[in-house]
Structure formats: structure tokens, C-alpha cells
Design a protein around this motif. Structure first.
Motif, PDB file in Angstrom:
ATOM      1  N   VAL A 278       5.460  12.661   1.346  1.00 27.09           N
ATOM      2  CA  VAL A 278       5.710  13.798   2.321  1.00 27.09           C
ATOM      3  C   VAL A 278       6.703  14.367   2.796  1.00 27.09           C
ATOM      4  CG1 VAL A 278       3.618  13.979   1.118  1.00 27.09           C
ATOM      5  CG2 VAL A 278       3.341  13.266   3.397  1.00 27.09           C
ATOM      6  N   GLY A 279       6.708  12.881   4.000  1.00 24.32           N
ATOM      7  CA  GLY A 279       7.553  13.088   5.293  1.00 24.32           C
ATOM      8  C   GLY A 279       7.390  13.727   6.551  1.00 24.32           C
ATOM      9  N   LYS A 280       5.617  14.154   6.611  1.00 26.28           N
ATOM     10  CA  LYS A 280       4.810  14.749   7.345  1.00 26.28           C
ATOM     11  C   LYS A 280       3.526  13.963   7.766  1.00 26.28           C
ATOM     12  CE  LYS A 280       6.934  19.143   7.268  1.00 26.28           C
ATOM     13  NZ  LYS A 280       7.745  20.105   6.183  1.00 26.28           N
ATOM     14  N   TRP A 281       4.179  13.851   8.288  1.00 26.92           N
ATOM     15  CA  TRP A 281       2.428  13.395   9.405  1.00 26.92           C
ATOM     16  C   TRP A 281       1.019  13.451   8.761  1.00 26.92           C
ATOM     17  CZ3 TRP A 281      -1.786  14.101  12.016  1.00 26.92           C
ATOM     18  CH2 TRP A 281      -1.486  15.117  12.994  1.00 26.92           C
ATOM     19  N   ASP A 282       1.386  15.013   8.763  1.00 28.46           N
ATOM     20  CA  ASP A 282      -0.538  15.815   8.576  1.00 28.46           C
ATOM     21  C   ASP A 282      -1.042  15.413   6.736  1.00 28.46           C
ATOM     22  OD1 ASP A 282       1.631  17.731   8.828  1.00 28.46           O
ATOM     23  OD2 ASP A 282       0.318  18.700   9.711  1.00 28.46           O
ATOM     24  N   LEU A 283       0.590  15.881   6.402  1.00 29.50           N
ATOM     25  CA  LEU A 283       0.019  15.653   4.845  1.00 29.50           C
ATOM     26  C   LEU A 283      -0.011  13.718   4.473  1.00 29.50           C
ATOM     27  CD1 LEU A 283       2.998  18.328   4.060  1.00 29.50           C
ATOM     28  CD2 LEU A 283       0.921  18.471   4.213  1.00 29.50           C
ATOM     29  N   VAL A 284      -0.081  12.818   5.332  1.00 32.22           N
ATOM     30  CA  VAL A 284      -0.498  12.062   5.122  1.00 32.22           C
ATOM     31  C   VAL A 284      -1.556  11.127   4.084  1.00 32.22           C
ATOM     32  CG1 VAL A 284      -0.384   8.842   5.938  1.00 32.22           C
ATOM     33  CG2 VAL A 284       2.383  10.995   6.109  1.00 32.22           C
ATOM     34  N   ALA A 285      -2.552  12.028   5.432  1.00 32.21           N
ATOM     35  CA  ALA A 285      -4.152  11.574   4.938  1.00 32.21           C
ATOM     36  C   ALA A 285      -4.391  12.046   3.935  1.00 32.21           C
ATOM     37  CB  ALA A 285      -4.868  12.020   5.812  1.00 32.21           C
ATOM     38  N   PRO A 286      -4.576  13.261   3.045  1.00 42.01           N
ATOM     39  CA  PRO A 286      -4.826  14.013   2.008  1.00 42.01           C
ATOM     40  C   PRO A 286      -4.377  13.021   0.894  1.00 42.01           C
ATOM     41  CG  PRO A 286      -3.481  15.295   2.927  1.00 42.01           C
ATOM     42  CD  PRO A 286      -3.890  14.302   4.304  1.00 42.01           C
ATOM     43  N   MET A 287      -2.740  12.779   0.981  1.00 42.03           N
ATOM     44  CA  MET A 287      -2.281  12.433  -0.105  1.00 42.03           C
ATOM     45  C   MET A 287      -2.222  10.634  -0.479  1.00 42.03           C
ATOM     46  SD  MET A 287      -1.242  14.611  -1.384  1.00 42.03           S
ATOM     47  CE  MET A 287      -0.383  14.293  -2.932  1.00 42.03           C
ATOM     48  N   SER A 288      -2.730  10.268   0.645  1.00 42.40           N
ATOM     49  CA  SER A 288      -3.446   8.972   0.537  1.00 42.40           C
ATOM     50  C   SER A 288      -4.964   8.927  -0.179  1.00 42.40           C
ATOM     51  CB  SER A 288      -3.993   7.967   1.814  1.00 42.40           C
ATOM     52  OG  SER A 288      -2.647   8.596   2.733  1.00 42.40           O
ATOM     53  N   LYS A 289      -5.693   9.978  -0.202  1.00 47.69           N
ATOM     54  CA  LYS A 289      -6.804   9.889  -0.060  1.00 47.69           C
ATOM     55  C   LYS A 289      -6.693  10.372  -1.982  1.00 47.69           C
ATOM     56  CE  LYS A 289      -9.348  11.802   4.000  1.00 47.69           C
ATOM     57  NZ  LYS A 289      -9.062  12.610   4.762  1.00 47.69           N
ATOM     58  N   ALA A 290      -5.471  10.763  -2.339  1.00 43.62           N
ATOM     59  CA  ALA A 290      -4.958  11.348  -3.938  1.00 43.62           C
ATOM     60  C   ALA A 290      -4.733  10.272  -4.145  1.00 43.62           C
ATOM     61  CB  ALA A 290      -4.675  12.729  -3.485  1.00 43.62           C
ATOM     62  N   ALA A 291      -4.476   9.435  -3.766  1.00 44.64           N
ATOM     63  CA  ALA A 291      -3.619   7.825  -4.137  1.00 44.64           C
ATOM     64  C   ALA A 291      -4.403   7.331  -4.614  1.00 44.64           C
ATOM     65  CB  ALA A 291      -2.553   7.807  -3.680  1.00 44.64           C
ATOM     66  N   VAL A 292      -5.761   6.617  -4.110  1.00 47.88           N
ATOM     67  CA  VAL A 292      -6.809   6.498  -4.368  1.00 47.88           C
ATOM     68  C   VAL A 292      -7.692   6.696  -5.098  1.00 47.88           C
ATOM     69  CG1 VAL A 292      -8.838   5.403  -2.997  1.00 47.88           C
ATOM     70  CG2 VAL A 292      -6.993   4.835  -1.844  1.00 47.88           C
ATOM     71  N   ALA A 293      -7.856   8.295  -5.418  1.00 49.06           N
ATOM     72  CA  ALA A 293      -9.042   8.387  -6.820  1.00 49.06           C
ATOM     73  C   ALA A 293      -8.108   8.441  -8.137  1.00 49.06           C
ATOM     74  CB  ALA A 293      -8.626  10.224  -5.949  1.00 49.06           C
ATOM     75  N   ALA A 294      -6.067   8.238  -8.101  1.00 47.43           N
ATOM     76  CA  ALA A 294      -5.366   8.210  -8.839  1.00 47.43           C
ATOM     77  C   ALA A 294      -5.340   7.018  -9.277  1.00 47.43           C
ATOM     78  CB  ALA A 294      -4.137   8.959  -8.656  1.00 47.43           C
ATOM     79  N   GLY A 295      -5.875   5.975  -8.835  1.00 49.75           N
ATOM     80  CA  GLY A 295      -5.940   4.705  -9.279  1.00 49.75           C
ATOM     81  C   GLY A 295      -4.799   3.484  -8.673  1.00 49.75           C
ATOM     82  N   ALA A 296      -4.245   3.450  -7.715  1.00 58.99           N
ATOM     83  CA  ALA A 296      -2.990   2.566  -7.044  1.00 58.99           C
ATOM     84  C   ALA A 296      -3.980   1.355  -6.290  1.00 58.99           C
ATOM     85  CB  ALA A 296      -2.708   3.647  -5.807  1.00 58.99           C
ATOM     86  N   ASP A 297      -3.104   0.386  -6.418  1.00 59.60           N
ATOM     87  CA  ASP A 297      -3.869  -0.781  -6.242  1.00 59.60           C
ATOM     88  C   ASP A 297      -3.262  -0.814  -4.594  1.00 59.60           C
ATOM     89  OD1 ASP A 297      -4.710  -1.875  -9.037  1.00 59.60           O
ATOM     90  OD2 ASP A 297      -2.043  -1.186  -9.271  1.00 59.60           O
ATOM     91  N   GLY A 298      -2.655  -0.185  -4.468  1.00 59.08           N
ATOM     92  CA  GLY A 298      -2.508  -0.527  -2.642  1.00 59.08           C
ATOM     93  C   GLY A 298      -1.723   0.851  -2.697  1.00 59.08           C
ATOM     94  N   LEU A 299      -2.009   0.845  -0.488  1.00 59.03           N
ATOM     95  CA  LEU A 299      -1.004   1.725  -0.083  1.00 59.03           C
ATOM     96  C   LEU A 299       0.088   1.653   1.038  1.00 59.03           C
ATOM     97  CD1 LEU A 299      -4.093   3.995   1.153  1.00 59.03           C
ATOM     98  CD2 LEU A 299      -1.806   5.104  -1.006  1.00 59.03           C
ATOM     99  N   LEU A 300       1.247   2.423   1.271  1.00 55.36           N
ATOM    100  CA  LEU A 300       2.472   2.300   2.266  1.00 55.36           C
ATOM    101  C   LEU A 300       2.274   3.288   3.272  1.00 55.36           C
ATOM    102  CD1 LEU A 300       5.463   0.461   1.105  1.00 55.36           C
ATOM    103  CD2 LEU A 300       5.807   1.601   2.886  1.00 55.36           C
ATOM    104  N   ILE A 301       2.230   2.631   3.987  1.00 48.49           N
ATOM    105  CA  ILE A 301       1.426   3.841   4.976  1.00 48.49           C
ATOM    106  C   ILE A 301       2.221   3.500   6.931  1.00 48.49           C
ATOM    107  CG2 ILE A 301       0.054   5.399   6.772  1.00 48.49           C
ATOM    108  CD1 ILE A 301      -1.983   4.564   4.279  1.00 48.49           C
ATOM    109  N   GLU A 302       3.195   4.272   7.406  1.00 53.28           N
ATOM    110  CA  GLU A 302       3.780   4.195   7.781  1.00 53.28           C
ATOM    111  C   GLU A 302       3.291   4.753   9.254  1.00 53.28           C
ATOM    112  OE1 GLU A 302       8.561   4.265   6.937  1.00 53.28           O
ATOM    113  OE2 GLU A 302       7.965   6.284   7.793  1.00 53.28           O
TER     114      GLU A 302
END
Ligand code: PEP
Ligand code: MN
Length: 341
Positions: A278-302
């Protein structure tokens, strides 16, 4: 090439010619004549047929369509290995029930910062630290990373916290130094199709985090995983980090549908990087949550102690407090999908 569909009215002569062509490649044909269409099933080891050979069949008289059932990527495919691949990195399991979080700054900037941010992300529940020592920057005048000095600071942070290191390689010439420090070698988006580099990391016994190329299809991405695996290294982790689209509201378009698609196509673990997505810090949280819901095995977060002073990607970096909060908020979502974080 497993099935060849013929055009209606294809002559016996054209069919015979096609069968001969298949036989010349050590294959045979199973012809099934329907009322409308004739279909040729190709028998034999069709995985050896190259895409070029397949294209040559496609132009033969009477051929309407050539289909592949067996994927061009073999080692990476679910057909080849139905169980999920589980990668053990110093006792931290990637591809198991626990969603592993890799966190840290875009670039390693100095020793103190690396040690303090590693402590912060560990406190929040991250299992790996990240930081680039060799940075693929669009401008040759931008900060290029600290090189081996940066890797040493990552090792200092690992020493303090016990968190294994994820860091990017850009050049095969840096492989020896990488092997000295990294626990997971990252191949960045810009190098996803650097085939020489893929073959080099494929020849070592070290997990590889393979990011999706800026404009790569899932098939091309899996073919790159296949390059690594073809040399014997099967410890490949795929990382969705967004792709180029016409949209400009975000840095990239984070393709979360890639997660369930990959889960069908491959046994390899899938990590999502919402920060570059997303490239913007305030969009990182919602998309992280969505990634978890989608079945990701991990997250990489700056995550950066002070994003406004970051030497790269400050705009998309979370402050430690926001990262901590996000980790808390993701826990019930992970639980809802049968995982933990
Ligand atoms: C990074 O992880 O800092 C990075 C450069 O990512 P990407 O290759 O996905 O752009
Ligand atoms: Mn970055």
C-alpha cells in the motif's frame, strides 16, 4: 501439453501428422472422437515438453487448443506435494498454525536503531527482524544501504533479542557474506526474474523469501520458485508485496487474492507484505488484518522508531506503538480462521 482439441472437420491426414509429431517426442496419443469435436489426450512424460514445443504444436493444421493439466512448475506444485511445506528457521515454524510476523525497518541505518527496534518488535510479538543492508533503490543517488556493516548490526540485534534475520540479497557476489549473517535470504521484487541469482540461492541450504515481481503473474512467480527449487533448495517462502496496476491511490495494488490462489496451486508458505503493497502507514493495519483473514502464513511489516527520519520508506513504516496495537488487533482475527499470531 496434455490435451489437444482439434477444430471441427479436421482431416484424418492432419490428425495422423499430429500423432506422428507427438511420437517423435516420445509421446503417444489417445484419440477421443465426439460428435462435435475430436480430442487428443497426450500420453507420456508431458512435463518435458517445453513451452516453445507446445507453441509449435499450436500452429499445426487442425489444432484449435493445446492445454496443459500438469503445471510447468513441478516441484512447487500442489500436485507434486500435497502437504503444506513447513520451514523451520531456528525453531520458528513458517507454514504451521502460527502466523509468523517479520518486522523491522526498510533499511538498516545504524546499530543502536537496529537493536532498539528489534526489542520493540519482539515485545509486540514479532518472530523475525528485517532490515535491508543492500537496497534496490530506483535512484542511484539514494541511500544504497550499509552493506556488510548493516548485516553486522542485524546480527547484533539478533544477539540481543534472539530474533532470526530476514535480509535482501541483490547480487550473487554477496552470497557468502549473506550466508554468514542471514537466517532467511530475501529476493526482492526487482530481482524475482534474476534467474542467475535464483539459481545461486537455490544451491545453498538457507530459506529464501521470494517476493513477487512488480508486474509478475502468479505463474511467472511460481516459475521463479521452481528455479530455486530445481537446484535443490526447497525452502522457498512466497511473499505477495503488491503489483503495478493503473491505480495510483496506493503505491502498488496488494493482490490478496493471490493468497488463496497460491494455496491451491502450491504447497509453499505464503507471506504478505502490506507495507510495500500500500505504501502508506495508515493503510498497513487494515490490509494486514485482511491478509490474516485470507490465509497468509506470515506478514512482513516495516516498523521504524521514527518514520519521519527514515532513510527509506518512512511513509509506509509503522511506529512501534502502532505496530504493537496492530499485533493485538490481529489476534482474534487469526483465531477466527483457526490460526494464532
Ligand atoms: C523491501 O522489502 O524493503 C523491498 C525493497 O521490497 P520489494 O522488493 O518488495 O520492493
Ligand atoms: Mn522498504
Amino acid at each position: 501439453m496434455d490435451i489437444i482439441v482439434l477444430r471441427p472437420g479436421t482431416s484424418e491426414e492432419a490428425l495422423k501428422h499430429l500423432i506422428k509429431k507427438l511420437e517423435s517426442k516420445g509421446l503417444s496419443a489417445n484419440v477421443s472422437r465426439g460428435t462435435e469435436r475430436t480430442i487428443v489426450g497426450v500420453i507420456g512424460d508431458t512435463s518435458k515438453v517445453t513451452e516453445e514445443e507446445e507453441d509449435a504444436i499450436r500452429v499445426m493444421t487442425g489444432v484449435e487448443e493445446v492445454m496443459r493439466i500438469i503445471k510447468p512448475y513441478k516441484l512447487a506444485s500442489r500436485e507434486f506435494k500435497s502437504d503444506n511445506t513447513v520451514i523451520d528457521v531456528n525453531g520458528r515454524i513458517i507454514g504451521g498454525k502460527k502466523i509468523q510476523v517479520i518486522a523491522g525497518p526498510c533499511s538498516v541505518e545504524n546499530k543502536e536503531m537496529m537493536i532498539s527496534i528489534a526489542g520493540e518488535v519482539k515485545k509486540a510479538g514479532a518472530s523475525f527482524i528485517r532490515g535491508g543492508a543492500y537496497k534496490p533503490r530506483t535512484s542511484p543517488y539514494a541511500f544504497q544501504g550499509l552493506g556488510e556493516e548493516g548485516l553486522k548490526y542485524l546480527a547484533d540485534a539478533r544477539e540481543e533479542t534472539g530474533l532470526p534475520i530476514v535480509t535482501e540479497i541483490m547480487d550473487p557476489r554477496d552470497l557468502d557474506v549473506m550466508l554468514k549473517y542471514a537466517d532467511i535470504i530475501q529476493i526482492g521484487a526487482r530481482n524475482m526474474q534474476n534467474f542467475r541469482l535464483l539459481l545461486e540461492v537455490g544451491s545453498v541450504n538457507k530459506p529464501v523469501l521470494l517476493k513477487r515481481g512488480l508486474s509478475s503473474t502468479i505463474k511467472e512467480w511460481l516459475m521463479s520458485a521452481e528455479y530455486i527449487m530445481s537446484r535443490g533448495n526447497h525452502q522457498v517462502i512466497l511473499c505477495e508485496r503488491g503489483i503495478r496496476t493503473f491505480e495510483t491511490a496506493t503505491r502498488n495494488t496488494l493482490d490478496l487474492s493471490a493468497v488463496p490462489v497460491l494455496k491451491q496451486l502450491t504447497h509453499l508458505p505464503v507471506v504478505v507484505d502490506p507495507s510495500h503493497g500500500v505504501g502508506k502507514w495508515d493503510l498497513v493495519a487494515p490490509m494486514s488484518k485482511a491478509a490474516v483473514a485470507a490465509g497468509a502464513d506470515g506478514l512482513l511489516i516495516e516498523v521504524h522508531p521514527n518514520p519521519e527520519d527514515a532513510m527509506s520508506d518512512g511513509e509506509q513504516s509503522l511506529k512501534p506503538d502502532d505496530f504493537y496495537k496492530l499485533m493485538q488487533e490481529m489476534r482474534p482475527i487469526a483465531e477466527a480462521v483457526g490460526r494464532e499470531i
